[in-house]
Motif scaffolding. Structure first.
Motif, PDB file in Angstrom:
ATOM      1  N   ASN A  37      -6.751   4.304 -13.862  1.00  0.00           N
ATOM      2  CA  ASN A  37      -6.669   5.426 -12.934  1.00  0.00           C
ATOM      3  C   ASN A  37      -5.321   6.087 -13.199  1.00  0.00           C
ATOM      4  O   ASN A  37      -4.327   5.738 -12.586  1.00  0.00           O
ATOM      5  CB  ASN A  37      -6.786   4.956 -11.488  1.00  0.00           C
ATOM      6  CG  ASN A  37      -6.589   6.076 -10.491  1.00  0.00           C
ATOM      7  OD1 ASN A  37      -6.746   7.259 -10.830  1.00  0.00           O
ATOM      8  ND2 ASN A  37      -6.236   5.732  -9.260  1.00  0.00           N
ATOM      9  N   SER A  42      -7.278   0.035 -11.941  1.00  0.00           N
ATOM     10  CA  SER A  42      -8.193  -0.162 -10.819  1.00  0.00           C
ATOM     11  C   SER A  42      -9.098  -1.376 -11.023  1.00  0.00           C
ATOM     12  O   SER A  42      -9.701  -1.863 -10.064  1.00  0.00           O
ATOM     13  CB  SER A  42      -9.057   1.085 -10.608  1.00  0.00           C
ATOM     14  OG  SER A  42      -9.858   1.349 -11.749  1.00  0.00           O
ATOM     15  N   GLN A  55      -9.234  -2.954  -7.400  1.00  0.00           N
ATOM     16  CA  GLN A  55      -8.465  -2.331  -6.328  1.00  0.00           C
ATOM     17  C   GLN A  55      -8.852  -0.861  -6.270  1.00  0.00           C
ATOM     18  O   GLN A  55      -8.575  -0.096  -7.194  1.00  0.00           O
ATOM     19  CB  GLN A  55      -6.964  -2.476  -6.546  1.00  0.00           C
ATOM     20  CG  GLN A  55      -6.092  -1.794  -5.514  1.00  0.00           C
ATOM     21  CD  GLN A  55      -6.368  -2.263  -4.097  1.00  0.00           C
ATOM     22  OE1 GLN A  55      -7.013  -1.569  -3.316  1.00  0.00           O
ATOM     23  NE2 GLN A  55      -5.914  -3.479  -3.789  1.00  0.00           N
ATOM     24  N   ALA A  56      -9.506  -0.458  -5.179  1.00  0.00           N
ATOM     25  CA  ALA A  56     -10.004   0.912  -5.072  1.00  0.00           C
ATOM     26  C   ALA A  56      -8.943   1.899  -4.607  1.00  0.00           C
ATOM     27  O   ALA A  56      -9.010   3.084  -4.937  1.00  0.00           O
ATOM     28  CB  ALA A  56     -11.197   0.953  -4.110  1.00  0.00           C
ATOM     29  N   THR A  57      -7.945   1.435  -3.867  1.00  0.00           N
ATOM     30  CA  THR A  57      -6.925   2.321  -3.307  1.00  0.00           C
ATOM     31  C   THR A  57      -5.831   2.574  -4.337  1.00  0.00           C
ATOM     32  O   THR A  57      -5.160   1.629  -4.776  1.00  0.00           O
ATOM     33  CB  THR A  57      -6.326   1.712  -2.034  1.00  0.00           C
ATOM     34  OG1 THR A  57      -7.368   1.449  -1.098  1.00  0.00           O
ATOM     35  CG2 THR A  57      -5.296   2.651  -1.418  1.00  0.00           C
ATOM     36  N   SER A  58      -5.645   3.826  -4.702  1.00  0.00           N
ATOM     37  CA  SER A  58      -4.712   4.170  -5.777  1.00  0.00           C
ATOM     38  C   SER A  58      -3.301   3.643  -5.517  1.00  0.00           C
ATOM     39  O   SER A  58      -2.651   3.097  -6.413  1.00  0.00           O
ATOM     40  CB  SER A  58      -4.677   5.691  -5.963  1.00  0.00           C
ATOM     41  OG  SER A  58      -3.764   6.047  -6.981  1.00  0.00           O
ATOM     42  N   ASN A  60      -2.353   1.120  -4.035  1.00  0.00           N
ATOM     43  CA  ASN A  60      -2.275  -0.341  -4.061  1.00  0.00           C
ATOM     44  C   ASN A  60      -2.610  -0.924  -5.434  1.00  0.00           C
ATOM     45  O   ASN A  60      -2.732  -2.136  -5.574  1.00  0.00           O
ATOM     46  CB  ASN A  60      -3.216  -0.940  -3.016  1.00  0.00           C
ATOM     47  CG  ASN A  60      -2.825  -0.565  -1.601  1.00  0.00           C
ATOM     48  OD1 ASN A  60      -1.673  -0.220  -1.335  1.00  0.00           O
ATOM     49  ND2 ASN A  60      -3.773  -0.618  -0.692  1.00  0.00           N
ATOM     50  N   GLN A  61      -2.759  -0.055  -6.418  1.00  0.00           N
ATOM     51  CA  GLN A  61      -3.078  -0.500  -7.778  1.00  0.00           C
ATOM     52  C   GLN A  61      -1.810  -0.790  -8.567  1.00  0.00           C
ATOM     53  O   GLN A  61      -0.847  -0.018  -8.491  1.00  0.00           O
ATOM     54  CB  GLN A  61      -3.901   0.577  -8.492  1.00  0.00           C
ATOM     55  CG  GLN A  61      -5.276   0.798  -7.889  1.00  0.00           C
ATOM     56  CD  GLN A  61      -5.953   2.059  -8.378  1.00  0.00           C
ATOM     57  OE1 GLN A  61      -5.343   2.886  -9.060  1.00  0.00           O
ATOM     58  NE2 GLN A  61      -7.221   2.228  -8.028  1.00  0.00           N
ATOM     59  N   SER A  81       2.494  -3.818  -1.855  1.00  0.00           N
ATOM     60  CA  SER A  81       1.142  -3.331  -1.553  1.00  0.00           C
ATOM     61  C   SER A  81       0.139  -3.525  -2.691  1.00  0.00           C
ATOM     62  O   SER A  81      -1.057  -3.319  -2.470  1.00  0.00           O
ATOM     63  CB  SER A  81       1.187  -1.838  -1.206  1.00  0.00           C
ATOM     64  OG  SER A  81       1.591  -1.076  -2.341  1.00  0.00           O
ATOM     65  N   GLN A  82       0.571  -3.921  -3.852  1.00  0.00           N
ATOM     66  CA  GLN A  82      -0.311  -3.896  -5.018  1.00  0.00           C
ATOM     67  C   GLN A  82      -0.933  -5.264  -5.297  1.00  0.00           C
ATOM     68  O   GLN A  82      -0.229  -6.273  -5.356  1.00  0.00           O
ATOM     69  CB  GLN A  82       0.470  -3.417  -6.248  1.00  0.00           C
ATOM     70  CG  GLN A  82       0.933  -1.968  -6.110  1.00  0.00           C
ATOM     71  CD  GLN A  82       1.894  -1.559  -7.205  1.00  0.00           C
ATOM     72  OE1 GLN A  82       2.497  -2.398  -7.880  1.00  0.00           O
ATOM     73  NE2 GLN A  82       2.056  -0.257  -7.392  1.00  0.00           N
TER      74      GLN A  82
END
Length: 274
Positions: A37, A42, A55-58, A60-61, A81-82
């Motif tokens: 991404n 991701s 991981q779908a949330t950018s 948190n990648q 957060s990742q």
């Protein structure tokens, strides 16, 4: 300038897939296992069974670093957060099936670089059938101790084993391994090819007969205890045999430009296993 051969990406040489009952292999040098991404990752695909770490949330990648580990690619985690984790699934779902399930022995290894500060961030986290409870996790303590935490049965209490006075340094690369003999109630921590601690672990018997709820890298699967640093490779297998662990250590050390960190008497100090 550090020059590292590309032979570790070729077929026909020793690799973690040849470990007895190889269960998980995440390899940052294999770009085909990533879904990108932009500069984020991701999805990271396991090379043993196709397990998906997602991981779908950018925001948190983790970030793909092309030359961040001795000039080789790795993933960078921000410590807040990742994480990447396997998706939830029913019993027997491929992403979580047969990791540390009903086994007498296990090994787990990570190739990491520590960050600019220590926390209790889990670089690798394998849950029990309850997502927030570790069956086995590798990390460093807030004071920098090489550590593992886990249990044999799902109903057991977590047990922490660490390396005492042997602490990590900041912004330093390590091959961290845990060898767990469930049937012999023993666990060992190995760092850069040397055994630093051997301790009684739980009670003797097979690991619990149940699939993990989730497996994750960069934090606990429920989003706690985030890891700050870089991750280059992750390997899990159902063996704690010393000769097999030394093959893996030699493979990882030569692959990632870390052969100088192996002890002089290590059987793969000078050459990787073939």
């Amino acid at each position: 300038m550090l020059l590292i051969s590309n032979k570790f990406t070729r077929k026909g040489v020793w690799s973690p897939i040849r470990l007895p009952e190889s269960r998980l292999w995440l390899d940052a040098r294999d770009v085909s296992t990533f879904t990108f991404n932009s500069s984020n990752i991701s999805q990271w695909i396991d090379k043993t069974a196709g397990r998906r770490f997602q991981q779908a949330t950018s925001g948190n990648q983790p970030v793909y670093d092309t030359t961040g580990f001795n000039g080789l690619p790795c993933l960078s985690f921000n410590g807040s957060s990742q994480l990447l984790r396997t998706p939830a699934g029913g019993p027997g779902a491929i992403d979580n099936a047969n990791i540390l399930r009903n086994t007498a022995q296990a090994m787990a290894y990570i190739v990491i670089e520590t960050g600019a500060s220590f926390s209790s961030g889990r670089a690798l986290f394998i849950s029990t059938p309850t997502s927030a409870i570790p069956k086995l996790a590798l990390y460093s303590s807030a004071s920098g101790l090489h550590s593992m935490i886990g249990r044999r049965l799902n109903s057991d209490t977590n047990q922490v084993i660490n390396t005492g006075a042997n602490t990590r340094s900041l912004s330093t690369k390590y091959i961290q391994g845990a060898l767990v003999d469930y049937s012999g109630a023993n666990a060992k921590i190995r760092i850069n090819g040397s055994e630093l601690v051997s301790a009684t672990f739980q009670t003797a018997g097979l690991a619990a007969d149940g699939n993990p709820s989730a497996t994750s890298v960069g934090a606990e699967s429920n989003g706690a205890n985030y890891f700050l640093g870089k991750i280059a490779e992750v390997v899990v297998a159902h063996t704690s045999d010393l000769s097999e662990s030394q093959k893996l250590e030699g493979y990882l050390a030569h692959k990632w430009g870390m052969a100088s960190t192996l002890p002089n008497d290590h059987p793969y100090k000078n050459l990787p296993p073939l």
